[in-house]
Motif scaffolding. Sequence first.
Motif, PDB file in Angstrom:
ATOM      1  N   SER A 156       0.808  -1.209   0.000  1.00 46.35           N
ATOM      2  CA  SER A 156       0.000   0.000   0.000  1.00 46.35           C
ATOM      3  C   SER A 156       0.845   1.263   0.000  1.00 46.35           C
ATOM      4  CB  SER A 156      -0.936   0.006   1.210  1.00 46.35           C
ATOM      5  OG  SER A 156      -1.849   1.072   1.136  1.00 46.35           O
ATOM      6  N   ARG A 157       1.963   1.279   0.695  1.00 36.63           N
ATOM      7  CA  ARG A 157       2.817   2.468   0.712  1.00 36.63           C
ATOM      8  C   ARG A 157       3.396   2.724  -0.680  1.00 36.63           C
ATOM      9  NH1 ARG A 157       6.176   2.308   6.484  1.00 36.63           N
ATOM     10  NH2 ARG A 157       4.348   2.711   7.821  1.00 36.63           N
ATOM     11  N   ASN A 162       3.315   6.052  -5.533  1.00 30.80           N
ATOM     12  CA  ASN A 162       3.136   6.157  -6.978  1.00 30.80           C
ATOM     13  C   ASN A 162       1.991   7.106  -7.320  1.00 30.80           C
ATOM     14  OD1 ASN A 162       5.229   4.543  -7.687  1.00 30.80           O
ATOM     15  ND2 ASN A 162       4.009   2.800  -8.332  1.00 30.80           N
ATOM     16  N   ALA A 163       0.907   7.026  -6.550  1.00 25.81           N
ATOM     17  CA  ALA A 163      -0.237   7.911  -6.786  1.00 25.81           C
ATOM     18  C   ALA A 163       0.159   9.367  -6.593  1.00 25.81           C
ATOM     19  CB  ALA A 163      -1.380   7.542  -5.844  1.00 25.81           C
ATOM     20  N   VAL A 164       0.918   9.645  -5.539  1.00 27.62           N
ATOM     21  CA  VAL A 164       1.362  11.020  -5.275  1.00 27.62           C
ATOM     22  C   VAL A 164       2.274  11.514  -6.396  1.00 27.62           C
ATOM     23  CG1 VAL A 164       2.728  12.464  -3.721  1.00 27.62           C
ATOM     24  CG2 VAL A 164       1.090  10.834  -2.780  1.00 27.62           C
ATOM     25  N   GLU A 183      -9.902  13.773  -2.087  1.00 27.40           N
ATOM     26  CA  GLU A 183      -9.899  12.318  -1.933  1.00 27.40           C
ATOM     27  C   GLU A 183     -10.164  11.607  -3.251  1.00 27.40           C
ATOM     28  OE1 GLU A 183     -12.340  10.742   1.133  1.00 27.40           O
ATOM     29  OE2 GLU A 183     -11.532  12.056   2.701  1.00 27.40           O
ATOM     30  N   SER A 184     -11.066  12.141  -4.040  1.00 26.31           N
ATOM     31  CA  SER A 184     -11.415  11.478  -5.293  1.00 26.31           C
ATOM     32  C   SER A 184     -10.242  11.472  -6.267  1.00 26.31           C
ATOM     33  CB  SER A 184     -12.635  12.148  -5.937  1.00 26.31           C
ATOM     34  OG  SER A 184     -12.341  13.480  -6.306  1.00 26.31           O
ATOM     35  N   VAL A 185      -9.446  12.548  -6.269  1.00 23.35           N
ATOM     36  CA  VAL A 185      -8.280  12.615  -7.156  1.00 23.35           C
ATOM     37  C   VAL A 185      -7.266  11.540  -6.765  1.00 23.35           C
ATOM     38  CG1 VAL A 185      -6.287  14.011  -7.852  1.00 23.35           C
ATOM     39  CG2 VAL A 185      -8.557  15.048  -7.731  1.00 23.35           C
ATOM     40  N   GLU A 188      -8.462   8.047  -7.709  1.00 23.16           N
ATOM     41  CA  GLU A 188      -8.370   7.769  -9.142  1.00 23.16           C
ATOM     42  C   GLU A 188      -6.992   7.281  -9.559  1.00 23.16           C
ATOM     43  OE1 GLU A 188      -9.501  11.416 -10.957  1.00 23.16           O
ATOM     44  OE2 GLU A 188     -11.626  11.228 -10.394  1.00 23.16           O
ATOM     45  N   HIS A 189      -5.982   7.537  -8.730  1.00 20.55           N
ATOM     46  CA  HIS A 189      -4.614   7.137  -9.066  1.00 20.55           C
ATOM     47  C   HIS A 189      -4.172   5.874  -8.321  1.00 20.55           C
ATOM     48  CE1 HIS A 189      -4.588  11.263 -10.605  1.00 20.55           C
ATOM     49  NE2 HIS A 189      -3.612  10.860 -11.388  1.00 20.55           N
TER      50      HIS A 189
END
Length: 255
Positions: A156-157, A162-164, A183-185, A188-189
């Motif tokens: 998860s980390r 990667n999302a950030v 939160e939605s943005v 989405e990643h």
Amino acid sequence: MLEKLSKWKSTMSSQEKSKDIDDINVPKHIAIIMDGNGRWAKQKGLPRIAGHREGMKVINKIVRKADDLGVEILTLYAFSTENWKRPKTEVDYLLKLPERFLNKELPTLIEKNVKVRLMGSIEKLPEHTKKAVSKAVRETENNTGLVLNFALNYGSRFELINAVKEIAQQVESGTLHPAEIDESVLTEHLMTAELRDPDLLIRTSGELRLSNFMLWQVAYSEFWFTDVLWPDFNEKHLVEAIAVYQKRARRYGGV
């Protein structure tokens, strides 16, 4: 094929199915941390890989049961980014299990309209594992039934970092303004962008931690922990977890 389908249907009687749980309030997404294979093997004086082999057999039963109960998504924590720290012989065996499971069960999964999905970083996986998983994903992509989501080489980390990074690149390129990030943005990643968050998280073997599993997604999931080791986990335990879930009130921070 007919024999496999018959086995699938016969895992539970209709009486067993509805006796302890409300069919209307079955959690739509169940995530499971399948833990305890090594301890199960140790208790029986067997090598750790024997526990992993038995654990693979349980997957088949739980997938059938979840589908029978009307679960829409079943996420299984199959191999974490931290599991690479284990002895090479054990890692090699663990990464052969998805191939063995899918080679055997894929025809039945296709017939039962199950959609196989993968979340995790596949780059480091051996070719035979990538090939088996890619084939299963490809051949079930149009199925509309239970989503069988394997978390394979997942952490998860790693996912959140990667999302950030992806969001930061959008900000840098000017396609996203920092004020638009919510939160939605972020959701989405994530690797689960197309899935709803888990309603119920199950962990076997008595451990009371998340082990870097879906840290964002389980923010409001109900947790159910059991001392049962994964190779001993069965359909009745799944029903028990759902029954406990159905007795809880999910307020999402409200009253």
